[in-house]
Enzyme design. Structure first.
Site, short mmCIF file in Angstrom:
data_model
loop_
_atom_site.label_atom_id
_atom_site.label_comp_id
_atom_site.label_asym_id
_atom_site.label_seq_id
_atom_site.Cartn_x
_atom_site.Cartn_y
_atom_site.Cartn_z
N HIS A 151 0.82 -1.21 0.00
CA HIS A 151 0.00 0.00 0.00
C HIS A 151 0.86 1.27 0.00
CE1 HIS A 151 -3.46 -2.71 1.60
NE2 HIS A 151 -3.37 -2.75 0.30
N SER A 201 -6.91 -2.18 -0.77
CA SER A 201 -6.51 -1.46 -2.00
C SER A 201 -7.68 -0.72 -2.66
CB SER A 201 -5.83 -2.41 -2.98
OG SER A 201 -6.62 -3.56 -3.23
N ASP A 229 -13.15 -13.20 -12.91
CA ASP A 229 -11.73 -13.52 -12.80
C ASP A 229 -10.90 -12.28 -13.14
OD1 ASP A 229 -9.21 -14.51 -12.96
OD2 ASP A 229 -9.62 -15.97 -14.54
N ASP A 263 -2.74 -8.46 -7.27
CA ASP A 263 -2.41 -8.87 -5.91
C ASP A 263 -3.13 -10.17 -5.56
OD1 ASP A 263 -1.69 -8.85 -3.20
OD2 ASP A 263 -3.31 -7.47 -2.65
N1 SAM Z 1 -5.70 -6.26 -3.05
C1 SAM Z 1 -6.31 -6.40 -1.73
C2 SAM Z 1 -5.75 -5.33 -0.82
O1 SAM Z 1 -4.59 -4.92 -0.99
O2 SAM Z 1 -6.48 -4.87 0.07
C3 SAM Z 1 -6.09 -7.78 -1.16
C4 SAM Z 1 -6.42 -8.89 -2.08
S1 SAM Z 1 -6.19 -10.51 -1.45
C5 SAM Z 1 -4.45 -10.66 -1.34
C6 SAM Z 1 -6.58 -11.49 -2.86
C7 SAM Z 1 -8.07 -11.55 -3.19
O3 SAM Z 1 -8.23 -12.12 -4.49
C8 SAM Z 1 -8.88 -12.46 -2.26
O4 SAM Z 1 -9.93 -11.70 -1.71
C9 SAM Z 1 -9.43 -13.57 -3.17
O5 SAM Z 1 -10.74 -13.97 -2.82
C10 SAM Z 1 -9.42 -12.90 -4.52
N2 SAM Z 1 -9.29 -13.79 -5.69
C11 SAM Z 1 -8.67 -14.99 -5.79
N3 SAM Z 1 -8.64 -15.40 -7.08
C12 SAM Z 1 -9.23 -14.42 -7.82
C13 SAM Z 1 -9.44 -14.21 -9.21
N4 SAM Z 1 -9.04 -15.11 -10.11
N5 SAM Z 1 -10.03 -13.08 -9.62
C14 SAM Z 1 -10.44 -12.13 -8.71
N6 SAM Z 1 -10.26 -12.27 -7.39
C15 SAM Z 1 -9.65 -13.38 -6.94
#
Ligand code: SAM
Length: 296
Positions: free
Chosen positions: A19, A103, A149, A170
């Site tokens: 962040h 994020s 996705d 991420d």
């Molecule tokens: N970017 C966020 C932040 O910094 O606050 C944290 C994200 S977390 C590390 C990853 C997220 O991706 C999870 O909530 C998970 O459910 C989601 N996720 C997993 N595979 C995914 C995909 N193929 N497409 C979209 N979201 C996905």
């Protein structure tokens, strides 16, 4: 799949690195008047309670943002870290640190009305929470939540109409194939829109795919003739130890990195004074360290 919930990890040392880099990039990218499109491929729930059941279970924020907040050794914090803490504080009542913005909310806070934010989240519960959180913003067309996705965003949104974009990738890397999908997505993104800024977070863990990821991204950027920046933060050893009963004690995530293709030219200068301070304040043993490399 879908056992990962970011609520357990919100505000940990990886979030602090990710962040801080994200805010520093956005500060620069929002200086030009032309609209910016931001794609957040793995958005999470958007907002987290640090005093919730989830956060309490692992207490990861205690070893992340809370350490940064508590540290007062008289040394002034680097502007990028101050900026990060002030932005998080703006989601909280004075003196409290209950809420941690993910994020989506960090990005939205820094956007102008004419910028656009596309948030991807696949977890059914987190997507629902994200939608509800975003609805509170009343942001209209500025913010869209997609229960799709995130790796598919490149074909859908690049190149953007104003030809200015930041993509944050991420993933939770729950599935091993995420590592390869990141590289495929970055390759495709550069082909479709060579001047976009592409930022990838990844865990530094003893796993070949994790080790190879920054190397592959560096090769990709170099072959495309694009500048890159790579920042890592290690807070502790990755060694598995044993507790007094002889039971194996896993250390938890010891380190992570951010790899950015086409970084804003101001990013390295912003991170240079910040990373040593993160090592000093978040480091847990003598393995604590940072790296900051760039090229192209
Ligand atoms: N970017 C966020 C932040 O910094 O606050 C944290 C994200 S977390 C590390 C990853 C997220 O991706 C999870 O909530 C998970 O459910 C989601 N996720 C997993 N595979 C995914 C995909 N193929 N497409 C979209 N979201 C996905």
């Amino acid at each position: 799949m879908f056992s990962y919930r970011h609520a357990f990890h919100a505000g940990n040392h990886a979030d602090v690195l990710k962040h801080t880099v994200l805010i520093a990039m956005l500060r620069h990218l929002t200086q030009k008047e032309a609209a910016l499109t931001v794609l957040d491929t793995h958005a999470g729930a958007g907002l987290y309670r640090l005093d919730s059941e989830f956060a309490d279970t692992s207490g990861e924020a205690a070893e992340g943002i809370q350490r940064l907040l508590q540290a007062s050794d008289g040394e002034a914090l680097a502007p990028a870290l101050q900026d990060y803490l002030e932005l998080v504080a703006s989601f909280n009542a004075k003196g409290s640190s209950r809420v941690y913005p993910g994020s989506p909310f960090i990005i939205q806070r820094l956007l102008r009305e004419h910028d656009r934010l596309k948030l991807y989240e696949l977890h059914p519960t987190d997507a629902k929470t994200l939608e509800a959180n975003v609805a509170q913003l009343d942001a209209g067309r500025q913010v869209a939540v997609l229960r799709e996705d995130g790796f598919g965003c490149v074909n859908k949104f690049l190149p953007p109409p104003s030809r200015r974009a930041l993509l944050l990738c991420d993933p939770s890397y729950e599935i091993k194939s995420d590592y390869a999908r990141v590289v495929t997505m970055a390759t495709e993104a550069l082909k479709r829109f060579a001047t976009g800024t592409y930022a990838v977070w990844y865990p530094i863990i003893p796993r070949p795919e994790a080790h190879d990821l920054p190397r592959k991204l560096k090769t990709l950027a170099t072959k495309a003739g694009k500048p890159w920046l790579h920042a890592t933060l290690t807070v502790k050893s990755s060694k598995i130890t044993s507790d007094p009963t002889g039971e194996a004690k896993r250390p938890g995530l010891p380190a992570s990195g951010m790899f950015v293709i086409n970084p804003p030219h101001t990013l390295k200068g912003a991170l240079q004074p910040a990373l040593p301070q993160l090592v000093k304040r978040l480091g847990q043993d003598r393995n604590a360290a940072f790296t900051l490399d760039s090229g192209g």
